[in-house]
Design an enzyme around this catalytic site. Structure first.
Site, PDB file in Angstrom:
ATOM      1  N   LEU A  37       0.867  -1.252  -0.032  1.00  0.00           N
ATOM      2  CA  LEU A  37       0.066   0.050   0.205  1.00  0.00           C
ATOM      3  C   LEU A  37       0.971   1.260  -0.054  1.00  0.00           C
ATOM      4  CD1 LEU A  37      -3.027  -0.587   2.739  1.00  0.00           C
ATOM      5  CD2 LEU A  37      -3.135  -0.183   0.016  1.00  0.00           C
ATOM      6  N   ASP A  38       0.423   2.276  -0.833  1.00  0.00           N
ATOM      7  CA  ASP A  38       1.146   3.514  -0.779  1.00  0.00           C
ATOM      8  C   ASP A  38       1.224   4.085   0.628  1.00  0.00           C
ATOM      9  OD1 ASP A  38       1.784   3.564  -3.471  1.00  0.00           O
ATOM     10  OD2 ASP A  38       0.034   4.241  -3.950  1.00  0.00           O
TER      11      ASP A  38
END
Length: 292
Positions: A37-38
């Protein structure tokens, strides 16, 4: 300690940060995660503990997100964390026009990953190349978007659209936001993102780091069983003799009409690992537990 942790990743943390924090909390070196996930994204980050790290490759790939797309804005990173490239108010845009454009992003689509992403080109991460200012041609990839549902629409100077997106592995929601802006000729960027489902884990029963710390202090932290996230795979039960041979790396004969990856159990219901059926032989792919 071995099994899975359904982590609710906090805003601003990288997936690597989350792994490092988990290592310290559970005092375990062998920790890994599925589905990066960013930093600006929150939500479900499956974390594997101990030998369960060997099972990450077998987790289902389907994911779901709640995203906010801001129209009228383009950025270098395709989200609000980047520099603004262009900004143009689009007050005349209607929801009906947006709905029509969104339909093009369902099904199997060609997608170019964002320049600032972990995709490797010629052995180098795209975000490293982008930070150096190198001009890189990013190849398009085929991804699958199962469903896009509009949750809310705010008709402002820079309209915002809340959507729920169910998709397959490798889909970039930032790219959908960017490409929707291209389709509408307004520009678009991702304003917020929460992953609500990933690899069999759901946001509704995820844990924050605060939750985990409280459970550890109370002595009631318990990882999710290693095979609980593998229920999408069919299973097979072996006799005591066959289970012993299989755990020793031998191919054992079985009678079944399926040719695929299987969860393997012994007669007591103990999860032994992952096997593959080929020509009526069950081949050990990953032995998780041995037989005493």
């Amino acid at each position: 300690m071995q099994g899975f942790l359904n982590l609710n990743k906090p805003f601003g943390w990288t997936s690597h940060d989350c792994v490092a924090k988990t290592r310290k909390l559970v005092r375990l070196k062998r920790v890994g995660h599925a589905g990066t996930l960013d930093p600006a994204a929150t939500g479900v980050l499956p974390v594997a503990l101990g030998k369960a790290t060997r099972l990450l490759q077998y987790l289902p790939g389907e994911k779901a997100y709640k995203a906010t797309i801001r129209l009228g804005v383009r950025t270098t990173t395709d989200d609000l964390q980047g520099d603004v490239i262009a900004s143009q108010p689009c007050t005349g845009l209607s929801l009906e026009v947006v709905k029509s454009a969104l339909q093009k992003f369902e099904g199997k689509i060609e997608q170019i990953p964002p320049l600032y992403s972990a995709i490797q080109v010629q052995g180098k991460r795209l975000y490293n190349l982008a930070r150096k200012g190198e001009d890189v041609e990013v190849p398009a990839r085929t991804v699958e978007v199962f469903k896009i549902e509009i949750l809310d629409w705010r008709e402002e100077e820079f309209p915002e659209l809340d959507v729920a997106i169910a998709c397959g592995v490798g889909t970039y929601i930032r790219a959908i936001a960017r490409d929707l802006g291209v389709a509408l000729q307004t520009g678009g960027t991702l304003a917020a993102l929460t992953r609500t489902h990933s690899s069999g884990f759901d946001l509704t029963n995820s844990l924050t780091f605060t939750d985990i710390e409280a459970q550890l202090q109370a002595g009631r932290f318990q990882p999710i069983a290693p095979d609980a996230a593998l229920q999408h795979l069919p299973s097979i039960t072996l006799s005591a003799t066959s289970a012993l041979k299989w755990c020793q790396g031998q191919h054992v004969p079985v009678t079944a009409n399926i040719v695929e990856i299987l969860r393997v159990y012994d007669e007591d219901g103990r999860f032994l690992g992952i096997g593959q059926l080929r020509d009526d032989l069950l081949i050990p792919t990953m032995v998780f537990e041995g037989v005493a």
